[in-house]
Write a protein that holds these residues in place. Structure first.
Motif, PDB file in Angstrom:
ATOM      1  N   ALA A  38      30.730 -15.045  49.059  1.00 25.55           N
ATOM      2  CA  ALA A  38      32.086 -15.964  49.033  1.00 25.55           C
ATOM      3  C   ALA A  38      32.160 -16.338  50.496  1.00 25.55           C
ATOM      4  O   ALA A  38      32.951 -15.998  51.200  1.00 25.55           O
ATOM      5  N   ARG A  39      31.249 -17.155  50.938  1.00 20.79           N
ATOM      6  CA  ARG A  39      31.036 -17.598  52.251  1.00 20.79           C
ATOM      7  C   ARG A  39      32.462 -18.625  52.611  1.00 20.79           C
ATOM      8  O   ARG A  39      33.078 -18.551  53.921  1.00 20.79           O
ATOM      9  N   GLN A  40      32.706 -19.403  51.621  1.00 22.05           N
ATOM     10  CA  GLN A  40      33.818 -20.319  51.901  1.00 22.05           C
ATOM     11  C   GLN A  40      35.182 -19.725  51.394  1.00 22.05           C
ATOM     12  O   GLN A  40      35.171 -19.551  50.186  1.00 22.05           O
ATOM     13  N   PRO A  41      36.220 -19.752  52.080  1.00 18.41           N
ATOM     14  CA  PRO A  41      37.600 -19.572  51.510  1.00 18.41           C
ATOM     15  C   PRO A  41      37.865 -20.697  50.800  1.00 18.41           C
ATOM     16  O   PRO A  41      37.569 -21.615  50.755  1.00 18.41           O
ATOM     17  N   GLY A  42      38.892 -20.467  49.604  1.00 23.27           N
ATOM     18  CA  GLY A  42      39.375 -21.275  48.984  1.00 23.27           C
ATOM     19  C   GLY A  42      39.250 -20.904  47.414  1.00 23.27           C
ATOM     20  O   GLY A  42      38.992 -19.606  47.228  1.00 23.27           O
ATOM     21  N   ASN A  43      39.460 -21.842  46.470  1.00 21.78           N
ATOM     22  CA  ASN A  43      39.506 -21.604  45.176  1.00 21.78           C
ATOM     23  C   ASN A  43      38.009 -21.736  44.656  1.00 21.78           C
ATOM     24  O   ASN A  43      37.356 -22.784  44.679  1.00 21.78           O
ATOM     25  N   TYR A  44      37.700 -20.626  43.946  1.00 23.25           N
ATOM     26  CA  TYR A  44      36.519 -20.697  42.980  1.00 23.25           C
ATOM     27  C   TYR A  44      36.782 -20.746  41.518  1.00 23.25           C
ATOM     28  O   TYR A  44      37.784 -19.932  41.083  1.00 23.25           O
ATOM     29  N   ARG A  45      36.012 -21.596  40.774  1.00 24.02           N
ATOM     30  CA  ARG A  45      36.409 -21.820  39.208  1.00 24.02           C
ATOM     31  C   ARG A  45      35.333 -21.304  38.410  1.00 24.02           C
ATOM     32  O   ARG A  45      33.925 -21.643  38.848  1.00 24.02           O
ATOM     33  N   TRP A  46      35.540 -20.411  37.574  1.00 20.18           N
ATOM     34  CA  TRP A  46      34.509 -19.881  36.753  1.00 20.18           C
ATOM     35  C   TRP A  46      34.669 -20.020  35.283  1.00 20.18           C
ATOM     36  O   TRP A  46      35.739 -20.266  34.552  1.00 20.18           O
ATOM     37  N   GLN A  47      33.525 -20.380  34.716  1.00 17.16           N
ATOM     38  CA  GLN A  47      33.399 -20.532  33.138  1.00 17.16           C
ATOM     39  C   GLN A  47      32.011 -19.945  32.689  1.00 17.16           C
ATOM     40  O   GLN A  47      31.141 -20.222  33.477  1.00 17.16           O
ATOM     41  N   GLY A  48      32.131 -19.151  31.668  1.00 18.00           N
ATOM     42  CA  GLY A  48      30.871 -18.703  31.132  1.00 18.00           C
ATOM     43  C   GLY A  48      30.960 -18.083  29.776  1.00 18.00           C
ATOM     44  O   GLY A  48      31.890 -18.153  28.944  1.00 18.00           O
ATOM     45  N   ARG A  49      30.032 -17.440  29.404  1.00 24.25           N
ATOM     46  CA  ARG A  49      29.713 -16.738  28.067  1.00 24.25           C
ATOM     47  C   ARG A  49      29.008 -15.563  28.002  1.00 24.25           C
ATOM     48  O   ARG A  49      28.422 -15.216  28.989  1.00 24.25           O
ATOM     49  N   ALA A  50      29.464 -14.712  27.248  1.00 24.54           N
ATOM     50  CA  ALA A  50      28.958 -13.305  27.208  1.00 24.54           C
ATOM     51  C   ALA A  50      28.336 -12.990  25.889  1.00 24.54           C
ATOM     52  O   ALA A  50      28.679 -13.622  24.739  1.00 24.54           O
ATOM     53  N   TYR A  51      27.059 -12.588  25.682  1.00 24.66           N
ATOM     54  CA  TYR A  51      26.212 -12.416  24.635  1.00 24.66           C
ATOM     55  C   TYR A  51      26.016 -10.662  24.362  1.00 24.66           C
ATOM     56  O   TYR A  51      25.646 -10.059  25.615  1.00 24.66           O
ATOM     57  N   ALA A  52      26.258 -10.285  23.228  1.00 23.98           N
ATOM     58  CA  ALA A  52      26.386  -8.970  23.034  1.00 23.98           C
ATOM     59  C   ALA A  52      26.053  -8.433  21.720  1.00 23.98           C
ATOM     60  O   ALA A  52      26.098  -9.193  20.762  1.00 23.98           O
ATOM     61  N   THR A  53      25.784  -7.079  21.644  1.00 24.16           N
ATOM     62  CA  THR A  53      25.550  -6.713  20.172  1.00 24.16           C
ATOM     63  C   THR A  53      26.737  -5.854  19.815  1.00 24.16           C
ATOM     64  O   THR A  53      26.961  -4.804  20.532  1.00 24.16           O
ATOM     65  N   THR A  54      27.001  -5.811  18.864  1.00 22.94           N
ATOM     66  CA  THR A  54      28.204  -4.783  18.028  1.00 22.94           C
ATOM     67  C   THR A  54      27.419  -3.605  17.715  1.00 22.94           C
ATOM     68  O   THR A  54      26.378  -3.514  17.515  1.00 22.94           O
ATOM     69  N   VAL A  55      28.304  -2.531  17.490  1.00 25.47           N
ATOM     70  CA  VAL A  55      27.803  -1.206  16.955  1.00 25.47           C
ATOM     71  C   VAL A  55      27.206  -1.206  15.613  1.00 25.47           C
ATOM     72  O   VAL A  55      26.707  -0.517  15.148  1.00 25.47           O
ATOM     73  N   ASP A  56      27.691  -2.146  14.832  1.00 27.80           N
ATOM     74  CA  ASP A  56      27.053  -2.562  13.503  1.00 27.80           C
ATOM     75  C   ASP A  56      25.815  -3.422  13.533  1.00 27.80           C
ATOM     76  O   ASP A  56      25.241  -3.667  12.585  1.00 27.80           O
ATOM     77  N   GLY A  57      25.283  -3.954  14.824  1.00 23.40           N
ATOM     78  CA  GLY A  57      24.250  -4.717  14.818  1.00 23.40           C
ATOM     79  C   GLY A  57      24.144  -6.060  14.615  1.00 23.40           C
ATOM     80  O   GLY A  57      23.319  -6.921  14.943  1.00 23.40           O
ATOM     81  N   GLU A  66      34.696  -5.555  31.118  1.00 20.42           N
ATOM     82  CA  GLU A  66      35.344  -4.407  30.517  1.00 20.42           C
ATOM     83  C   GLU A  66      35.075  -4.689  28.934  1.00 20.42           C
ATOM     84  O   GLU A  66      35.177  -5.887  28.387  1.00 20.42           O
ATOM     85  N   VAL A  67      34.441  -3.763  28.242  1.00 22.60           N
ATOM     86  CA  VAL A  67      34.150  -3.984  26.875  1.00 22.60           C
ATOM     87  C   VAL A  67      34.872  -3.061  25.904  1.00 22.60           C
ATOM     88  O   VAL A  67      35.201  -1.674  26.405  1.00 22.60           O
ATOM     89  N   ASP A  68      35.102  -3.297  24.702  1.00 20.49           N
ATOM     90  CA  ASP A  68      35.642  -2.422  23.818  1.00 20.49           C
ATOM     91  C   ASP A  68      34.794  -1.437  23.096  1.00 20.49           C
ATOM     92  O   ASP A  68      33.502  -1.846  23.147  1.00 20.49           O
ATOM     93  N   SER A  69      35.167  -0.517  22.308  1.00 12.71           N
ATOM     94  CA  SER A  69      34.184   0.416  21.819  1.00 12.71           C
ATOM     95  C   SER A  69      33.027   0.022  20.623  1.00 12.71           C
ATOM     96  O   SER A  69      32.060   0.598  20.431  1.00 12.71           O
ATOM     97  N   ASP A  70      33.476  -1.376  20.090  1.00 10.24           N
ATOM     98  CA  ASP A  70      32.608  -1.844  19.070  1.00 10.24           C
ATOM     99  C   ASP A  70      31.558  -2.625  19.659  1.00 10.24           C
ATOM    100  O   ASP A  70      30.977  -3.350  18.851  1.00 10.24           O
ATOM    101  N   ILE A  71      31.467  -2.618  20.872  1.00  6.66           N
ATOM    102  CA  ILE A  71      30.409  -3.492  21.851  1.00  6.66           C
ATOM    103  C   ILE A  71      29.507  -2.525  22.421  1.00  6.66           C
ATOM    104  O   ILE A  71      30.008  -1.654  22.988  1.00  6.66           O
ATOM    105  N   VAL A  72      28.273  -2.624  22.127  1.00  4.87           N
ATOM    106  CA  VAL A  72      27.055  -1.769  22.984  1.00  4.87           C
ATOM    107  C   VAL A  72      27.331  -2.588  24.388  1.00  4.87           C
ATOM    108  O   VAL A  72      26.860  -3.531  24.678  1.00  4.87           O
ATOM    109  N   ALA A  73      27.511  -1.555  25.224  1.00  6.68           N
ATOM    110  CA  ALA A  73      27.559  -2.085  26.689  1.00  6.68           C
ATOM    111  C   ALA A  73      26.401  -2.366  27.391  1.00  6.68           C
ATOM    112  O   ALA A  73      26.226  -3.359  27.990  1.00  6.68           O
ATOM    113  N   ASP A  74      25.323  -1.814  27.033  1.00  7.26           N
ATOM    114  CA  ASP A  74      23.949  -1.977  27.644  1.00  7.26           C
ATOM    115  C   ASP A  74      23.358  -3.501  27.132  1.00  7.26           C
ATOM    116  O   ASP A  74      22.455  -3.866  27.610  1.00  7.26           O
ATOM    117  N   SER A  75      24.061  -3.926  26.084  1.00 12.31           N
ATOM    118  CA  SER A  75      23.496  -5.331  25.420  1.00 12.31           C
ATOM    119  C   SER A  75      24.131  -6.406  25.723  1.00 12.31           C
ATOM    120  O   SER A  75      23.541  -7.641  25.766  1.00 12.31           O
TER     121      SER A  75
END
Length: 368
Positions: free
Chosen positions: A288-307, A250-259
């Motif tokens: 998700a073949r195995q039931p149980g707990n999956y742990r996620w960590q990551g980063r998002a890269y994006a461009t704002t509407v201001d460039g 989910e992205v806010d309006s000041d982020i270009v979603a396609d980026s």
């Protein structure tokens, strides 16, 4: 005694031209490196207190009314302004009723320079900052009496509401600049320090402070900033019947979603790391073949509407995947055998009733 020279204005090196360089001294002890030819000390004192006493590295003392011509000293009821020419390198100390933690300010060409922060910062935004200590335009490195140099970046909350717990107002450490050739630092002892700062704090108003210290000298620079809510949020869908699932962004309006681009790591219940990457708002995940707990960590890269290109640390998540429900329908062969057994049971019951029916007919006829 040499006539007091006008105090030189420090060329600012941090963010904006109107900001002032400060120095905080540990135990009112400060170190002068050999490259400094001239510096001015502003020492704030308690009201109506006596001028401070300066103690040189060799143990000798300078007083307001007794010092050499290489020292210029002006004093008011609350401040000492001391200019030193060709000061002896090493640890100096000021003794007296110095006011507060930031009672000593040093003005010289020895300054802290940092990259400029973006005007609009987001919660969990990742910013790479470069720091240098400069003498005029020369980078101070390990050859300039600055061994063990470390620079820290931290946030101080400036919210008007005072929390009940005083520990909640403790500064939040964001990152460290270390000139040791490890991590993001390219070369050890070259005077260039690099740190990756993650602004992991609640949205609101803060004072950003960068401080450099080598155990005796601590110099810092400050800049007020506002953290805005993170503009990218991630959620996981439930696995379907084929165990397929994905990350929805989910992205806010000041982020270009396609980026949007995402990289990260998903650790399954078997503790196996799975590299994840994708573009757009829908990131497909391995089944998700195995039931149980999956742990996620990551980063998002994006461009704002201001460039502006932004990098955001996505919140770490633990996702519970339950095993699929067993099917409750019976097998066709089992149902057929049950139906085919019905005539056999019915026939056996009929045979058992025949003798009883015949005996009753014979008894009624004989009586008639």
């Amino acid at each position: 005694m040499r006539r007091l020279l006008p105090v030189l204005a420090l060329l600012p090196a941090f963010f904006v031209s109107s900001e002032e360089q400060h120095a905080r001294w540990l135990g009112n002890t400060f170190r002068i490196d050999p490259s400094v030819r001239e510096l001015t000390l502003f020492i704030e004192r308690e009201s109506q207190s006596m001028p401070v006493v300066l103690i040189r590295p060799d143990g000798s003392k300078y007083y307001y009314q007794r010092h050499p011509d290489t020292v210029s000293w002006a004093s008011t009821p609350t401040r000492d302004v001391i200019t030193l020419w060709q000061p002896e390198p090493g640890p100096w100390q000021a003794t007296g009723k110095i006011a507060g933690e930031h009672g000593i300010t040093l003005l010289s060409v020895f300054r802290l320079a940092l990259d400029r922060l973006p005007d609009r910062l987001y919660q969990n935004e990742v910013v790479r900052l470069h720091g240098q200590l400069l003498h005029d335009d020369t980078i101070l490195d390990a050859n300039y009496y600055l061994d063990g140099l470390r620079l820290t970046a931290q946030l101080f909350s400036t919210g008007e509401a005072q929390p009940a717990d005083p520990f909640e107002r403790a500064p939040l450490l964001l990152g460290e600049f270390v000139d040791d050739g490890t991590g993001l630092d390219a070369l050890p002892g070259d005077g260039n320090m690099t740190a990756e700062v993650v602004f992991d704090a609640l949205p609101g108003s803060y004072l950003f402070q960068a401080e450099v210290s080598n155990g005796v000298l601590a110099r810092y620079a400050e800049h007020p900033l506002t953290l805005y809510p993170t503009p990218v949020r991630a959620r996981f869908t439930a696995p379907d019947s084929q165990r397929h699932w994905r990350i929805e962004l989910e992205v806010d309006s000041d982020i270009v979603a396609d980026s949007l681009a995402v990289t990260g790591q998903l650790i399954n219940p078997l503790e196996q790391p799975l590299a994840i990457s994708g573009h757009g708002r829908h990131i497909e995940l391995p089944p998700a073949r195995q039931p149980g707990n999956y742990r996620w960590q990551g980063r998002a890269y994006a461009t704002t509407v201001d460039g502006r290109e932004v990098q955001l640390q996505l919140n770490e998540q633990v996702v519970r995947v339950v095993p699929p429900l067993p099917e409750v329908t019976r097998a066709p062969a089992e149902a057929a055998s049950e139906w085919q057994g019905w005539p056999l049971w019915a026939g056996l019951a009929g045979l058992m009733l025949l003798p009883a029916g015949g005996g009753l007919w014979w008894w009624r006829r004989r009586r008639g």
